[in-house]
Design a protein around this motif. Structure first.
Motif, short mmCIF file in Angstrom:
data_model
loop_
_atom_site.label_atom_id
_atom_site.label_comp_id
_atom_site.label_asym_id
_atom_site.label_seq_id
_atom_site.Cartn_x
_atom_site.Cartn_y
_atom_site.Cartn_z
N ILE A 1 0.86 -1.18 0.00
CA ILE A 1 0.00 0.00 0.00
C ILE A 1 0.90 1.23 0.00
CG2 ILE A 1 -1.90 1.18 1.16
CD1 ILE A 1 -2.68 -1.64 0.46
N ASP A 2 0.85 2.01 -1.06
CA ASP A 2 1.69 3.21 -1.15
C ASP A 2 1.16 4.28 -0.19
OD1 ASP A 2 3.63 5.01 -1.96
OD2 ASP A 2 3.26 4.74 -4.10
N ARG A 3 1.93 5.34 -0.04
CA ARG A 3 1.66 6.26 1.05
C ARG A 3 0.33 7.01 0.95
NH1 ARG A 3 6.54 10.29 1.40
NH2 ARG A 3 5.07 11.61 2.48
N ASN A 4 -0.09 7.50 2.10
CA ASN A 4 -1.28 8.34 2.20
C ASN A 4 -2.56 7.65 1.76
OD1 ASN A 4 0.14 10.49 3.19
ND2 ASN A 4 0.51 11.39 1.18
N ASN A 5 -2.62 6.36 1.87
CA ASN A 5 -3.87 5.68 1.55
C ASN A 5 -4.69 5.46 2.83
OD1 ASN A 5 -4.37 4.99 -1.28
ND2 ASN A 5 -2.31 4.08 -1.16
N LEU A 6 -5.99 5.49 2.64
CA LEU A 6 -6.91 5.20 3.73
C LEU A 6 -7.65 3.92 3.36
CD1 LEU A 6 -8.47 6.69 6.30
CD2 LEU A 6 -10.26 6.81 4.56
N ILE A 7 -7.51 2.91 4.18
CA ILE A 7 -8.27 1.68 3.94
C ILE A 7 -9.47 1.74 4.88
CG2 ILE A 7 -8.17 -0.84 3.84
CD1 ILE A 7 -6.11 0.54 2.05
N GLY A 8 -10.63 1.92 4.30
CA GLY A 8 -11.84 2.24 5.06
C GLY A 8 -12.31 1.11 5.97
N LYS A 9 -13.22 1.45 6.83
CA LYS A 9 -13.76 0.52 7.82
C LYS A 9 -14.22 -0.78 7.18
CE LYS A 9 -15.36 2.99 11.81
NZ LYS A 9 -16.44 3.59 12.57
N GLY A 10 -13.72 -1.85 7.69
CA GLY A 10 -14.21 -3.15 7.25
C GLY A 10 -13.77 -3.55 5.85
N MET A 11 -13.04 -2.71 5.17
CA MET A 11 -12.64 -3.01 3.80
C MET A 11 -11.62 -4.16 3.80
SD MET A 11 -11.29 -0.24 1.09
CE MET A 11 -12.89 0.53 0.99
N ILE A 12 -11.66 -4.96 2.75
CA ILE A 12 -10.72 -6.08 2.67
C ILE A 12 -9.86 -5.96 1.42
CG2 ILE A 12 -10.50 -8.59 2.47
CD1 ILE A 12 -13.07 -8.79 4.10
N ILE A 13 -8.55 -5.91 1.62
CA ILE A 13 -7.60 -5.80 0.52
C ILE A 13 -6.77 -7.07 0.56
CG2 ILE A 13 -5.63 -4.50 -0.40
CD1 ILE A 13 -7.96 -2.69 -0.27
N LYS A 14 -6.84 -7.86 -0.50
CA LYS A 14 -6.10 -9.11 -0.46
C LYS A 14 -5.43 -9.41 -1.78
CE LYS A 14 -8.09 -12.17 3.02
NZ LYS A 14 -9.03 -13.24 3.27
N GLY A 15 -4.13 -9.63 -1.71
CA GLY A 15 -3.46 -10.23 -2.86
C GLY A 15 -3.25 -11.68 -2.53
N SER A 16 -2.26 -12.27 -3.16
CA SER A 16 -1.88 -13.61 -2.74
C SER A 16 -0.37 -13.65 -2.73
CB SER A 16 -2.44 -14.66 -3.70
OG SER A 16 -1.75 -14.58 -4.92
N SER A 17 0.18 -14.68 -2.15
CA SER A 17 1.62 -14.65 -1.93
C SER A 17 2.39 -14.62 -3.26
CB SER A 17 2.06 -15.83 -1.08
OG SER A 17 1.55 -17.02 -1.63
N ASN A 18 1.79 -15.11 -4.35
CA ASN A 18 2.51 -14.96 -5.61
C ASN A 18 1.89 -13.91 -6.54
OD1 ASN A 18 0.33 -16.55 -6.12
ND2 ASN A 18 1.55 -18.41 -6.50
N ASP A 19 0.94 -13.17 -6.03
CA ASP A 19 0.42 -12.04 -6.80
C ASP A 19 0.04 -10.94 -5.83
OD1 ASP A 19 -0.49 -10.35 -8.71
OD2 ASP A 19 -2.39 -11.40 -9.05
#
Lengths: 371, 383, 371, 383
Positions: free
Chosen positions: C337-355
């Motif tokens: 996650i690059d700087r100054n980002n806000l990950i909002g309440k309850g939001m889910i951000i998911k990659g995977s270990s090879n992506d």
């Protein structure tokens, strides 16, 4: 003056420097023996207590960066604020003389957005002056004007200068080319940070214009005022401007006003041994920098650091830049000699008082270290 | 805290230099101006910097303010500030009270904690008021090669001068066999320059011993070195060749300064590879006026010459007004010689103003000396 | 090491950073919580006693210059030597990955000409390592080779790496793309100053080539050797390289080797309050920078300065850059996650270990101060 | 030399702070660490810098080395170096010998030359060991508006604490009518914070008078202020509101530190417009290990936590090894708590190593204090 941040434009050039600015920006033109033109803008800013200064650099920024170094000479090596080196657009490469290109500011808008100060003082990097900006800043703050432009009565004709057209106190516009007695815009103005950011938004499609060009249709709507400065100030756009400004400093009064010890013009410190005048030398009415060794005659001239004038050589009404050697019997008159030149034995270099001879750097000797 | 240091320098800068009279009334001798833009301490500090020594302790005691301000963090001499730098070491108070430095050895002794902090293999001990250019690396290499516990830098002096110095005798390997402080009848003309390298362990041990010795004057030349020799320790003699001078008196200060104006000065200020650095403020370029006359001079930044100046050295920021004459003189920084004043064969202290018409010195007399920050008026002096 | 000057190339880029290098050079990529990639090249140089370093800057140099500032963090604010900011060619703007463009060096040849040192150590600005260059330098000096290239046995496949082809000790050439066990060129080499200047003359017509491309026909004629380094070193050409190198620092041994207190990696000092872990937080196997405030759960992650992880938020196997806010209940996994980002309440951000999921800067919140 | 200064600060940093016991055995109180990355002097220096004061004289005497090195040239607090900066002012030797500072007023008196050099209109006198955030410009504005010759900054304290302070009474205009140093029966709860602004002329004059007074203890609170009041001079009372603390004892140091861990600390370290700056070396980012447990902590740069840490403050560069437990404690910078050691309700000095298995402190007892640079072994202490 935490309320004001400074923005110095060094990304413009002219073709009238006869090659002296080919490999350096006007901002980094050597001046008065040990300075560079940008020293005046930087010093005036910090003497006014401004501690955050952005410097929009030209594409050819090496010589400028060599000079600026750490910013510590101007006490701008700081945790809060300090000196911000901002890349100018490549547009400044073409010999366009716009001083405040919108795109230069836009691509560095982060400098403005990050700040918490209310005002921005913008100035050009080619002005020789020692001005106390504080009354100017105070006047702008008190007036509530949108923009306050710093002006002066024209002292000579200059095709590059910008004339301010006014009706009463109201600025109606500017035009290029000034004459004696005109209101000359000293390429320095105050604006609120918010308004400057708004300009960037409003005129997002018109990057390659000077900020005062885009204002054309807005002069009516806006409260744009002038503030009159009656101290010494010269702008350098041409070799003549440059030469004359150097010579002005042989006048004790101007010299004293520009190099005021209470408001010093600061520059990069270089260790250099003192100037040495040998027994047979004759030196008059000149600036002789440290590291100079004078055996010959120097009159009405400005010698930069490390210049050697050998026995029997004569230098008159000339500007000799760093590390030049004037060999014995040579004569240099009405000339500007860029750095690292060797004027051979008995050689005669002569311009005339209205057509200064210009020698570009390292013309006569094999390339030596230096820039 | 970075790496272990090979060698750090301890620079003795506490002395008054009382034989410099008015010039050291309000500043320490290492802070005295030389050549118009340098201060005496510049030479030792530049030597350290050019010799790759990055950590210097400066031992101060007598009126250190100008010196401290001048040294700052040492950046003017390219001392870096993260791993090393220049550290001012004044006398200080401990839980058992404060103690002034009693001698050169005592000054180092009181700062053993400083040595321990940097834990160098070798300690270089210097004076802060000598005029010379020296690459200490050569001396250190010699010290290591000879496997000595201490090395003293020496040079040959004129026989008639020898009794002013610490004089040594050596065997053929350069091992010191005898050391006499200012002998009446010197056995050799090999003089100590007051520059020592010690193995750190030895130094610490000997300083602790010396501190306990109530009969000691706590001086390197008088106590530590003779003691070591008495014990039969291996002290090495390093022979320096080049110019070196302890400018301790007014006549020697004057002569050494004026020698800079000779055709081939003994001490050359310029050397790109081994530059003498100083901590200068920004002054504008030297201005020589329309009616000025300048002959055989050294003129520094910020000078304004409107009068006549001959065979003289003008320090930074000096002003010589119209009609004033300065001959065979040294103006220390920021002097002003007013209209029609006349200064001959004199040294004028820093920031001093010679008012209009005043005459100082004469060509045949002794060197006239005016102290720092004075204002000399017609018909009488006033501070 | 006054015999050696350093030249760091920062004027190259790749397209594989998924937008993280759009507005900054690779050299100024934030790394390991408080560093930028260029810190490694600069620190290794000065730890080896090199006191004159040229840094060839990319066209977009603002973020790099903000970081470098005065050079004082690397003790390069000096009278003799110091840090030289050298403008790179605009050629570096195209996403070409040549590390040592001839034109970059030529247009700054003054840096080389002005020097009196015998050798030049050139290195790239995208290598994470803490190397003592001194044995390498000594080996080069003693061997008398024309060029000594620093190499390492390949630890993983990398299409951007450069493989060195050798016959015995002799280098025959290089090719792009490396595999496990290959001799990988660590984009670092030593050359005499004179020879480098000769190259500039010999190949004056071939500016837009990497120095090792122009050598193609010369490998036979020249004495080019390699020097093998067996410490930790990773080059960053892609987001995967970048992510993995961050994660490597969660290994105590690698962390200790890279951040060796006796050979410190230096970076710009910023005043920042200490990190604060609140009562309900859970933090494990992570780097948590100053200015962070942690109420939630952080595991196997690298958090840059000023990151907030609210109550109930979970951050796993991720790199979170400066000033991000992970709101309560949000989940971030396998992400950068690059700087100054806000990950909002309850939001889910998911990659995977090879992506790895990549979020560019300031995607989710209005533009805030910072870069 | 630049422009005349409006106001410069004189920062008294000479005291030992003996009530801090082991923490000030080898360093001066202003150099004591606070909050893990700050030193006490950071707060006054940051206040000066944020208040636009660009020249600060720091008066040192007791073990000043760490303090001097830490302050350097003041650049870490954005003090510029050309026109002003931070100047260390140790006691020094003159032609008539050396004299230690005998009291706060004497310390300033011995540096009148420094004041003269900068020639400010006003002098701000501060202590180097107080914890607070204050914009001195407001106090100066008040001083000027009231046209007083001196102004004392004050705040209301708890009545039961009042007898520990200098207590003042004022008239309705804020003019001080009475001042008592540590009164047994305080008449008011308005306490002096030991922060003074003086008109420079007055200050100089009074210090010269005080120096001649053989009965004076040369202290601002005990001598100068009562004397001025006795003369009927106009001394103004400036009322500060906000957090202020003179952290003078181990319990108050501990409590004030631990308050940083409360939900709403009284002293807020962060403030973008008025930041508390410090002179930090570069340390790598805080590392929290695989098996670490961290609860309610402040953790600084360079820390490595592999063990368990609860309700504690870890200074820069601290290491807590696997199996070690740190609870309700303050680790000053560069401590190491080794495998299976246990530190509870304790303050561990800088650079100290608690070896494996050692137990320090207990939850119910007094605060355990271990000094700087110690190595505590199982079954006994060893320096």
């Amino acid at each position: 003056m935490k309320d004001v941040i400074g923005l110095i434009s060094a990304n413009f050039t002219t073709e009238d420097m006869q090659g002296l600015s080919d490999e350096r920006s006007i901002a980094s033109m050597p001046f008065a023996g040990r300075y560079r033109l940008v020293d005046f803008a930087l010093s005036n800013m910090i003497n006014a207590g401004i501690t955050a200064v952005g410097l929009v650099t030209p594409y050819k920024f090496r010589s400028l960066m060599d000079h600026i170094g750490t910013g510590s000479a101007w006490m701008l090596d700081r945790k809060k604020g300090g000196l911000y080196i901002l890349p100018g657009s490549t547009y400044g490469m073409s010999s366009r003389s716009d001083r405040f290109l919108l795109c230069d500011i836009r691509q560095n808008d982060i400098f403005l957005r990050r700040s918490t100060s209310d005002y921005v003082l913008l100035t050009a990097s080619n002005i020789i002056w020692n001005i106390d900006f504080r009354p100017f800043i105070r006047a702008h703050m008190e007036s509530g004007a949108d923009i306050t432009m710093l002006t002066q009565r024209g002292v000579r004709k200059n095709p590059h200068g910008r004339k301010v057209h006014k009706e009463g106190e109201k600025v109606l516009g500017i035009s290029t080319g000034v004459d004696m007695e005109d209101d000359v815009f000293l390429d320095t103005f105050l604006i609120s940070r918010e308004l400057l950011l708004q300009f960037l938004d409003w005129y997002s499609a018109r990057d390659y214009l000077d900020i005062f060009d885009i204002l054309k249709d807005d002069y009516e709507k806006m409260d744009i005022r002038t503030w009159y400065y009656d101290g010494y100030a010269r702008m350098v756009f041409s070799i003549d401007n440059y030469f004359n400004a150097n010579m002005d400093l042989l006048d004790m009064d101007i010299n004293g006003a520009i190099f005021d010890e209470h408001n010093p013009i600061r520059t990069k410190v270089q260790d250099c041994i003192p100037a040495r005048m040998y027994p047979e030398s004759s030196v008059r009415n000149s600036l002789i920098s440290s590291g100079c060794a004078i055996w010959g005659e120097v009159d009405g001239s400005v010698l930069f650091r490390g210049v050697t004038v050998e026995e029997g050589a004569i230098v008159r009404n000339s500007v000799i830049m760093q590390s030049c050697i004037i060999k014995s019997g040579a004569i240099v008159k009405d000339a500007v000699i860029d750095r690292n030149n060797l004027i051979g034995k008995g050689m005669i270099i002569k311009g005339s008082s209205n057509d200064i001879y210009v020698m570009r750097k390292e013309q006569r000797i094999a390339r030596r270290a230096g820039s | 805290m970075g790496r272990k240091k090979r060698c750090i320098a301890m620079l003795l800068a506490g002395g008054q230099g009382s034989r410099l009279g008015a010039l050291t009334k309000d500043i320490a001798k290492p802070a005295v101006s030389f050549g118009g833009k340098y201060r005496m301490i510049d030479f030792s500090l530049s030597n350290c910097s050019n010799s790759g020594i990055d950590t210097v302790g400066v031992l101060t005691q007598y009126r250190p303010f100008e010196l401290n301000s001048y040294i700052g963090n040492g950046q003017a001499w390219d001392f870096s500030s993260v791993d090393g730098g220049v550290f001012i070491l004044p006398p200080y108070e401990t839980q058992t009270g404060g103690k002034w430095y009693k001698g050169t050895a005592d000054a180092i002794y009181r700062n053993l904690g400083f040595l321990r902090k940097f834990d160098p293999d070798y300690v270089l001990i210097l004076s802060g008021d000598h005029l010379y250019r020296m690459d200490y690396r050569k001396m250190l290499d010699d010290h290591i090669r000879k496997d000595a516990i201490a090395t003293i830098s020496t040079m040959r002096v004129e026989w008639e001068e020898a009794s002013r110095f610490g004089i040594l005798s050596t065997d053929e390997d350069g091992r010191i066999t005898k050391f006499e402080e200012k002998p009446e009848h010197p056995e050799s003309n090999l003089a100590s320059m007051g520059i020592y390298i010690f193995n750190t362990d030895t130094l610490m041990e000997k300083l602790v011993e010396d501190a306990k010795d109530e009969n000691s004057s706590h001086d390197f030349g008088k106590d530590i070195i003779p003691k070591l020799l008495g014990e039969g320790q291996h002290i090495n003699c390093y022979q320096f060749s080049g110019f070196w001078k302890d400018v301790g008196t007014i006549p020697s200060y004057y002569e050494t300064s004026m020698d800079l104006l000779s055709e081939h000065p003994q001490f050359v200020l310029t050397d790109d590879k081994f530059p003498m650095m100083s901590n200068s403020n920004i002054y504008p370029v030297q201005y020589i006026g329309e009616k000025a006359y300048v002959e055989n001079c050294i003129i520094n930044n910020g000078c304004k010459v409107m009068g006549k100046v001959r065979n003289s050295i003008l320090g930074i920021g000096c002003i010589v007004r119209e009609g004033a004459v300065v001959e065979d003189s040294i103006l220390l920084p920021d002097c002003e010689i007013s209209f029609d004043a006349r200064v001959t064969h004199a040294i004028i202290g820093e920031g001093t103003v010679i008012e209009g018409g005043v005459v100082i010195g004469d060509a045949d007399g002794e060197i006239a000396v005016v102290g720092n920050n004075e204002r000399i008026k017609l018909g009488g002096e006033e501070a």
